[in-house]
Write a protein that holds these residues in place. Structure first.
Motif, PDB file in Angstrom:
ATOM      1  N   HIS A  41       4.188   1.007  12.091  1.00 22.41           N
ATOM      2  CA  HIS A  41       3.922   2.025  11.073  1.00 22.41           C
ATOM      3  C   HIS A  41       4.318   1.524   9.679  1.00 22.41           C
ATOM      4  CE1 HIS A  41       2.819   6.139  10.143  1.00 22.41           C
ATOM      5  NE2 HIS A  41       3.904   6.272   9.406  1.00 22.41           N
ATOM      6  N   GLY A  42       5.400   0.765   9.600  1.00 23.37           N
ATOM      7  CA  GLY A  42       5.809   0.208   8.316  1.00 23.37           C
ATOM      8  C   GLY A  42       4.800  -0.788   7.771  1.00 23.37           C
ATOM      9  N   SER A  43       4.064  -1.456   8.651  1.00 23.00           N
ATOM     10  CA  SER A  43       3.037  -2.394   8.201  1.00 23.00           C
ATOM     11  C   SER A  43       1.889  -1.659   7.531  1.00 23.00           C
ATOM     12  CB  SER A  43       2.522  -3.208   9.388  1.00 23.00           C
ATOM     13  OG  SER A  43       3.553  -3.979   9.952  1.00 23.00           O
ATOM     14  N   LEU A  44       1.573  -0.439   7.994  1.00 22.11           N
ATOM     15  CA  LEU A  44       0.526   0.355   7.362  1.00 22.11           C
ATOM     16  C   LEU A  44       0.974   0.837   5.986  1.00 22.11           C
ATOM     17  CD1 LEU A  44      -0.457   2.308  10.590  1.00 22.11           C
ATOM     18  CD2 LEU A  44      -1.686   0.393   9.541  1.00 22.11           C
ATOM     19  N   TYR A  45       2.268   1.099   5.841  1.00 24.01           N
ATOM     20  CA  TYR A  45       2.865   1.389   4.531  1.00 24.01           C
ATOM     21  C   TYR A  45       2.642   0.208   3.588  1.00 24.01           C
ATOM     22  CZ  TYR A  45       7.063   1.946   1.464  1.00 24.01           C
ATOM     23  OH  TYR A  45       7.959   2.037   0.414  1.00 24.01           O
ATOM     24  N   MET A  46       2.858  -1.006   4.100  1.00 22.36           N
ATOM     25  CA  MET A  46       2.664  -2.215   3.308  1.00 22.36           C
ATOM     26  C   MET A  46       1.193  -2.409   2.947  1.00 22.36           C
ATOM     27  SD  MET A  46       3.569  -6.156   4.427  1.00 22.36           S
ATOM     28  CE  MET A  46       2.352  -6.098   5.752  1.00 22.36           C
ATOM     29  N   VAL A  47       0.283  -2.128   3.880  1.00 28.55           N
ATOM     30  CA  VAL A  47      -1.149  -2.264   3.611  1.00 28.55           C
ATOM     31  C   VAL A  47      -1.565  -1.342   2.470  1.00 28.55           C
ATOM     32  CG1 VAL A  47      -3.448  -1.767   4.557  1.00 28.55           C
ATOM     33  CG2 VAL A  47      -1.795  -3.064   5.911  1.00 28.55           C
ATOM     34  N   GLY A  48      -1.103  -0.092   2.492  1.00 27.28           N
ATOM     35  CA  GLY A  48      -1.422   0.832   1.414  1.00 27.28           C
ATOM     36  C   GLY A  48      -0.927   0.344   0.074  1.00 27.28           C
ATOM     37  N   ALA A  49       0.286  -0.197   0.043  1.00 27.18           N
ATOM     38  CA  ALA A  49       0.857  -0.685  -1.211  1.00 27.18           C
ATOM     39  C   ALA A  49       0.083  -1.896  -1.737  1.00 27.18           C
ATOM     40  CB  ALA A  49       2.330  -1.047  -1.006  1.00 27.18           C
ATOM     41  N   PHE A  50      -0.247  -2.840  -0.855  1.00 27.11           N
ATOM     42  CA  PHE A  50      -0.941  -4.052  -1.289  1.00 27.11           C
ATOM     43  C   PHE A  50      -2.353  -3.749  -1.805  1.00 27.11           C
ATOM     44  CE2 PHE A  50       2.286  -6.872   0.419  1.00 27.11           C
ATOM     45  CZ  PHE A  50       2.141  -8.004  -0.382  1.00 27.11           C
ATOM     46  N   PHE A  51      -3.087  -2.938  -1.088  1.00 28.60           N
ATOM     47  CA  PHE A  51      -4.448  -2.641  -1.539  1.00 28.60           C
ATOM     48  C   PHE A  51      -4.432  -1.823  -2.820  1.00 28.60           C
ATOM     49  CE2 PHE A  51      -5.934  -4.230   2.473  1.00 28.60           C
ATOM     50  CZ  PHE A  51      -7.226  -4.654   2.198  1.00 28.60           C
ATOM     51  N   CYS A  52      -3.461  -0.916  -2.955  1.00 30.35           N
ATOM     52  CA  CYS A  52      -3.345  -0.159  -4.197  1.00 30.35           C
ATOM     53  C   CYS A  52      -3.062  -1.101  -5.371  1.00 30.35           C
ATOM     54  CB  CYS A  52      -2.255   0.894  -4.075  1.00 30.35           C
ATOM     55  SG  CYS A  52      -2.009   1.891  -5.564  1.00 30.35           S
ATOM     56  N   ALA A  53      -2.102  -2.008  -5.197  1.00 32.04           N
ATOM     57  CA  ALA A  53      -1.737  -2.934  -6.278  1.00 32.04           C
ATOM     58  C   ALA A  53      -2.889  -3.876  -6.618  1.00 32.04           C
ATOM     59  CB  ALA A  53      -0.492  -3.723  -5.885  1.00 32.04           C
ATOM     60  N   TRP A  54      -3.571  -4.394  -5.594  1.00 35.88           N
ATOM     61  CA  TRP A  54      -4.653  -5.352  -5.838  1.00 35.88           C
ATOM     62  C   TRP A  54      -5.842  -4.691  -6.521  1.00 35.88           C
ATOM     63  CZ3 TRP A  54      -9.527  -5.905  -3.151  1.00 35.88           C
ATOM     64  CH2 TRP A  54     -10.253  -7.043  -3.566  1.00 35.88           C
ATOM     65  N   VAL A  55      -6.273  -3.536  -6.009  1.00 37.86           N
ATOM     66  CA  VAL A  55      -7.426  -2.850  -6.603  1.00 37.86           C
ATOM     67  C   VAL A  55      -7.089  -2.329  -8.002  1.00 37.86           C
ATOM     68  CG1 VAL A  55      -8.988  -0.869  -6.372  1.00 37.86           C
ATOM     69  CG2 VAL A  55      -8.421  -2.268  -4.374  1.00 37.86           C
ATOM     70  N   ALA A  56      -5.872  -1.832  -8.187  1.00 42.64           N
ATOM     71  CA  ALA A  56      -5.472  -1.379  -9.523  1.00 42.64           C
ATOM     72  C   ALA A  56      -5.477  -2.544 -10.506  1.00 42.64           C
ATOM     73  CB  ALA A  56      -4.096  -0.730  -9.471  1.00 42.64           C
ATOM     74  N   GLY A  57      -5.036  -3.719 -10.058  1.00 45.16           N
ATOM     75  CA  GLY A  57      -5.062  -4.890 -10.927  1.00 45.16           C
ATOM     76  C   GLY A  57      -6.472  -5.331 -11.265  1.00 45.16           C
ATOM     77  N   GLU A  58      -7.414  -5.184 -10.314  1.00 43.17           N
ATOM     78  CA  GLU A  58      -8.791  -5.592 -10.548  1.00 43.17           C
ATOM     79  C   GLU A  58      -9.549  -4.593 -11.415  1.00 43.17           C
ATOM     80  OE1 GLU A  58     -10.379  -8.465  -9.533  1.00 43.17           O
ATOM     81  OE2 GLU A  58      -8.364  -9.120  -8.978  1.00 43.17           O
ATOM     82  N   THR A  59      -9.265  -3.317 -11.253  1.00 44.92           N
ATOM     83  CA  THR A  59     -10.025  -2.276 -11.958  1.00 44.92           C
ATOM     84  C   THR A  59      -9.314  -1.735 -13.192  1.00 44.92           C
ATOM     85  OG1 THR A  59      -9.080  -0.482 -10.610  1.00 44.92           O
ATOM     86  CG2 THR A  59     -11.071  -1.564  -9.781  1.00 44.92           C
TER      87      THR A  59
END
Length: 306
Positions: A41-59
Motif C-alpha cells: 500500500h505504501g508503494s501506491l502512495y509513492m506512485v501517486g507522489a511520483f506521477f504528481c511531481a513528474w506531470v506537474a513538472g512537465e505541465t
C-alpha cells in the motif's frame, strides 16, 4: 511558549492525522472487504507522489499533476489486484505478506528505473504559497490548511459512499458474506478490483499532497505504511470510523510529543538530557499508545464486529 505556537502544533497534529487517515482508510477498506494484508500500500502512495511531481513538472500545473497521481495510483492498484491479489485471497496471511513485500521491491526498483534515483521536487501552487494569521500572532501555511480540508472532505466522501450508495451497500455486504453477494449476482471480481483501486487512489492522494511538503523519492511509502498500520490497529481493523479516530490520535500524540516532551523534561533535567529523553520518548509515543489501546480493547477502539 506562546498561544500561537500551541495552536500551530495542534494544526500540525490535525494535518498529520488527516493524511494518515487518507492513507489508512484505503488500507483498512481493502482488509475489511477482502481480508487481505497489503504491505504494498505504501508503494501506491509513492506512485501517486511520483506521477504528481513528474506531470506537474512537465505541465507546470500542480492540479493536473494531482489528477495524474490519482489516476496512476488507481490504475496501478487495479493492475496489482488483477495480476497478483486474486491469487492470494484464499491463501493464509503469511503468503499475502511475502507476496506484497515482494511488490514493494518491484515498485521501488521499477520507480527508480522509470524516474531515476534522484528525488523529484513538487512546488506548492502559487495561490496556496501563503500564510493565514493565527490567534496570538504568527501565521500558518495555507497549503497545510488545504490538506486538512482535503482530508475532511475525503472522510465525508467515504462516509457517503459506504452508507448511502449501492456500491457502498455491496462493500458492506462483501465484508459480511462475500459468497452470498456473489450468489445474488454481484460480480465479486469486479467489486474487489474497484475496492482495491479506490484504496490505491486514496494512497495516491495522500502521497501527492504530501509530496509538496517533502522530497519525492524511492522508498518514501514504507515509513508512512508503518504509521498507517498503527492507525488501523488502534482504530480497529476494517473500520473507517476507527481509522479516522486512530489517525487523529496518532497525529496528536506524535506531533505534540515531539514539540513538548523535551520541554517537560527540561523542568527537571539539564537541557542536553532533556532533549535526549524527550526525543527518545517522542519516537516511542505512538507505539506506547497502541500498546495501551490494545491492552484495554484488543480489537481496537471501533472493531467492525463489536
Amino acid at each position: 511558549m506562546s498561544a500561537a505556537f500551541i495552536f500551530e502544533q495542534l494544526l500540525n497534529s490535525l494535518q498529520l492525522g488527516v493524511m494518515l487517515f487518507v492513507m489508512a482508510a484505503g488500507l483498512t477498506l481493502v482488509f475489511g472487504v477482502m481480508g487481505l494484508i497489503n504491505l504494498a500500500h505504501g508503494s501506491l502512495y509513492m506512485v501517486g507522489a511520483f506521477f504528481c511531481a513528474w506531470v506537474a513538472g512537465e505541465t507546470g500545473s500542480f492540479w493536473v499533476g494531482l489528477g495524474a497521481g490519482l489516476v496512476a495510483a488507481a490504475a496501478a492498484g487495479a493492475m496489482v489486484e488483477m495480476l497478483v491479489m486474486r491469487r492470494l485471497y484464499d491463501r493464509d496471511h503469511l503468503d499475502q505478506v511475502l507476496a506484497t513485500f515482494s511488490l514493494i521491491l518491484i515498485f521501488n526498483e521499477g520507480t527508480r528505473w522509470v524516474f531515476g534515483a534522484q528525488p523529484l521536487y513538487l512546488d506548492i501552487p502559487s495561490a496556496l504559497a501563503t500564510s493565514v494569521p493565527l490567534p496570538g500572532g504568527g501565521g500558518y501555511p495555507l497549503y497545510r490548511l488545504v490538506i486538512i480540508a482535503f482530508g475532511i472532505a475525503t472522510a465525508a466522501g467515504l462516509y457517503l459512499l459506504i452508507s448511502r450508495t449501492r456500491l457502498g451497500m455491496q462493500i458492506r455486504a462483501g465484508e459480511s458474506d462475500r459468497e452470498m453477494i456473489g450468489a445474488l449476482g454481484v460480480d465479486i471480481n469486479t467489486l474487489y478490483t474497484l475496492v482495491f483501486a479506490i484504496g490505491a487512489m486514496l494512497a495516491g492522494l495522500a502521497g501527492a499532497l504530501v509530496g509538496a511538503l517533502q522530497s519525492v523519492e524511492v522508498g518514501m511509502g514504507e515509513p508512512v505504511l508503518i504509521l498507517a498500520f498503527v492507525v488501523i490497529v488502534i482504530g480497529g481493523i476494517g473500520s473507517i470510523k476507527g481509522a479516522l479516530i486512530g489517525a487523529i490520535l496518532v497525529g496528536l500524540v506524535d506531533t505534540l510529543g515531539r514539540a513538548f516532551l523535551h520541554k517537560l523534561f527540561a523542568l527537571a533535567l539539564p537541557p542536553a538530557e532533556a532533549n535526549g529523553y524527550g526525543a527518545a520518548l517522542a519516537s516511542m509515543a505512538i507505539y506506547l499508545l497502541m500498546a495501551t489501546v490494545l491492552a484495554w480493547r484488543p480489537k481496537g477502539l471501533f472493531p467492525v464486529n463489536g
